[in-house]
Design an enzyme around this catalytic site. Structure first.
Site, PDB file in Angstrom:
ATOM      1  N   HIS A  97       0.854  -1.190   0.000  1.00 14.21           N
ATOM      2  CA  HIS A  97       0.000   0.000   0.000  1.00 14.21           C
ATOM      3  C   HIS A  97       0.889   1.239   0.000  1.00 14.21           C
ATOM      4  O   HIS A  97       1.870   1.305   0.733  1.00 14.21           O
ATOM      5  CB  HIS A  97      -0.889   0.002   1.256  1.00 14.21           C
ATOM      6  N   ASP A 130     -15.215   2.443   7.730  1.00 18.84           N
ATOM      7  CA  ASP A 130     -14.271   3.408   7.151  1.00 18.84           C
ATOM      8  C   ASP A 130     -14.907   4.187   6.008  1.00 18.84           C
ATOM      9  O   ASP A 130     -14.617   5.371   5.824  1.00 18.84           O
ATOM     10  CB  ASP A 130     -13.006   2.704   6.659  1.00 18.84           C
ATOM     11  N   ARG A 146     -14.757  12.496   7.777  1.00 17.99           N
ATOM     12  CA  ARG A 146     -13.493  13.200   8.085  1.00 17.99           C
ATOM     13  C   ARG A 146     -13.158  14.191   6.978  1.00 17.99           C
ATOM     14  O   ARG A 146     -12.667  15.294   7.241  1.00 17.99           O
ATOM     15  CB  ARG A 146     -12.369  12.182   8.257  1.00 17.99           C
ATOM     16  N   SER A 194      -7.562   3.768   9.569  1.00 14.40           N
ATOM     17  CA  SER A 194      -8.333   3.688   8.322  1.00 14.40           C
ATOM     18  C   SER A 194      -7.610   2.783   7.320  1.00 14.40           C
ATOM     19  O   SER A 194      -8.198   1.855   6.750  1.00 14.40           O
ATOM     20  CB  SER A 194      -8.499   5.107   7.771  1.00 14.40           C
ATOM     21  N   LYS A 215      -8.453  -1.659   6.540  1.00 16.76           N
ATOM     22  CA  LYS A 215      -8.776  -2.159   5.193  1.00 16.76           C
ATOM     23  C   LYS A 215      -7.767  -3.217   4.756  1.00 16.76           C
ATOM     24  O   LYS A 215      -8.122  -4.229   4.170  1.00 16.76           O
ATOM     25  CB  LYS A 215      -8.810  -1.005   4.192  1.00 16.76           C
TER      26      LYS A 215
END
Ligand code: URA
Length: 436
Positions: free
Chosen positions: A83, A162, A169, A184, A188
């Site tokens: 990621h 989320d 947010r 967050s 995931k």
């Protein structure tokens, strides 16, 4: 159980929340009994006062279990994902996925779309004619099983907390909070049923975290969450002061990714891809160390294994694999405009934020979630920091469709390049590695 108001007041006054209270809050918010305005106030209280380690672990766990958690344990090869916190020209996932999968590590990759000045892997992939990123769970699994790699969007059933909280947010000024960002992202990733996770945490002008120390704090927090949940996680801190590679824009970045898969590509992009891929092979248990892993990854580019695997994934996800042989099948823009150096010297700065915003203004990215993108427009760089340049030499080509958009892009890109009389001191592309 205290009421939502009491929990908000406690966090506002720097108190701490118990595991059960956090689980109740996130469950209530996902189900609708805790309202948006209460959760907005709580997000602001967390933004201002933070969460301690135990609160953060409970918050992430509650988010993770707000929806489905995938289980690929019956697929008998290690599952590792990567990621990135996002950047300009950051197309690493596209060459990385096939290279790593060709070495025997499976990647159930769920990616995002571009927003603001940073691009998104899904948008880039969708510039391949026919390529679909919206896969149902059965199809996601079947592509993973048959190819060892699947490149899709986030499933609707994963971490619904989320989905709601991130939108909230975004509208309440509470995105840039390390506990909220790390829970967050990690909730995931932990829902993907992984054995290992590699994070590319960017710092610099075009990154979410401008300062390396903030990036380090985010990386350390996420690595800790991974470890606490039994998923070995490694983070590299990589520079996003200048765009990665030479291409910015969706089809542009697919072209450059294909170059990397075929053994070419710009040095900085290849370096970040190999460094992240090497960590994935080590976490997957395929390589004993990163030196061995790099040799294996390089071999997938020269043998043709990586590009063949990518062709298979393109086909499995309804795309046209002929783009590999014939890049003219990818979308392109009808017009181009060149920016040239106005003096002789060394290129010492190439501001990725300005270049990213200019790409977005051309139509390569979205200003708002509902905007559509133009896959053919983009920016091609002709020089990188450290290169010697001569007056009149092209620094970049902007490929565009509408003149009004070009004018906008030229306005924001003004001042993106800095040329000095002495060579800039080299800045490390990969600044650090964070492990548990
Ligand atoms: N990306 C995410 O998925 N969540 C955040 O909070 C920030 C970036």
């Amino acid at each position: 159980m205290p009421t939502a108001t009491e929990l908000i007041e406690r966090k506002r006054d720097r108190g701490r929340l118990t595991d059960d209270e956090i689980a109740w809050l996130i469950r209530g918010y996902t189900g609708g009994s805790v309202t948006d305005y209460q959760m907005a106030a709580m997000a602001m209280a967390v933004f201002l006062n933070g969460l301690d380690d135990a609160e953060l672990a409970a918050w992430t766990r509650s988010m993770l279990h707000s929806g489905e958690v995938l289980d690929f344990s019956d697929i008998p090869i290690p599952k590792v994902d990567k990621h990135s916190t996002g950047g300009v020209g950051d197309k690493v996932s596209i060459p990385l996925g096939p290279m790593v999968a060709a070495c025997g590590v499976a990647i159930p990759m769920m990616s995002g779309r571009g927003l603001g000045h940073t691009g998104g892997t899904l948008d880039k992939l969708e510039s391949i004619p026919g390529f679909t990123t919206g896969l149902d769970p059965a199809r996601f699994r079947s592509v993973l099983e048959s190819c060892g790699l699947v490149l899709a969007g986030q499933s609707e059933t994963l971490v619904p907390a989320d989905r709601k909280l991130y939108a909230l947010r975004d509208a309440t000024g509470t995105v840039p909070s390390i506990p909220l960002i790390s829970s967050s992202i990690m909730s995931k990733k932990l829902a993907e049923g992984l054995n290992g996770l590699v994070l590319d945490v960017k710092f610099g002008s075009g990154a979410f975290m401008k300062e390396i120390e903030r990036a380090r704090e985010l990386a350390t927090t996420m690595v800790g969450i991974g470890a606490a949940n039994g998923v070995e996680t490694v983070a590299l801190l990589t520079s996003m002061d200048a765009p990665l590679g030479l291409e910015i824009g969706n089809a542009n970045e697919i072209r450059e990714s294909l170059d990397v898969l075929e053994g070419g590509g710009p040095a900085d992009l290849v370096e970040v891809t190999l460094a992240l891929g090497a960590e994935m092979l080590v976490l997957g248990g395929v390589s004993k160390d990163t030196a061995d892993a790099r040799v294996r990854l390089e071999a997938t580019r020269t043998s043709g294994a990586a590009i063949e695997l990518f062709a298979k994934v393109i086909e499995a996800q309804d795309g046209d694999p002929r783009v590999i042989e014939d890049r003219s099948l990818l979308p392109s823009a009808p017009k181009s405009h060149e920016i040239a150096a106005d003096t002789d010297g060394f290129l010492s700065g190439c501001d990725s934020l300005k270049i990213g915003v200019a790409g977005m203004r051309l139509g390569a990215g979205r200003e708002r979630k509902e905007d559509t993108i133009d896959p053919g427009v983009g920016i091609t760089l002709h020089a990188k920091p450290g290169d010697r340049v001569a007056v009149g030499q092209p620094l970049a080509t902007l490929s565009y469709r509408h003149t009004a958009r070009l004018q906008e892009a030229l306005r924001v890109i003004d001042g993106a390049w800095e040329i000095t009389q002495t060579a800039p001191s080299p800045v490390p592309l990969i600044a650090d590695k964070i492990t548990a």
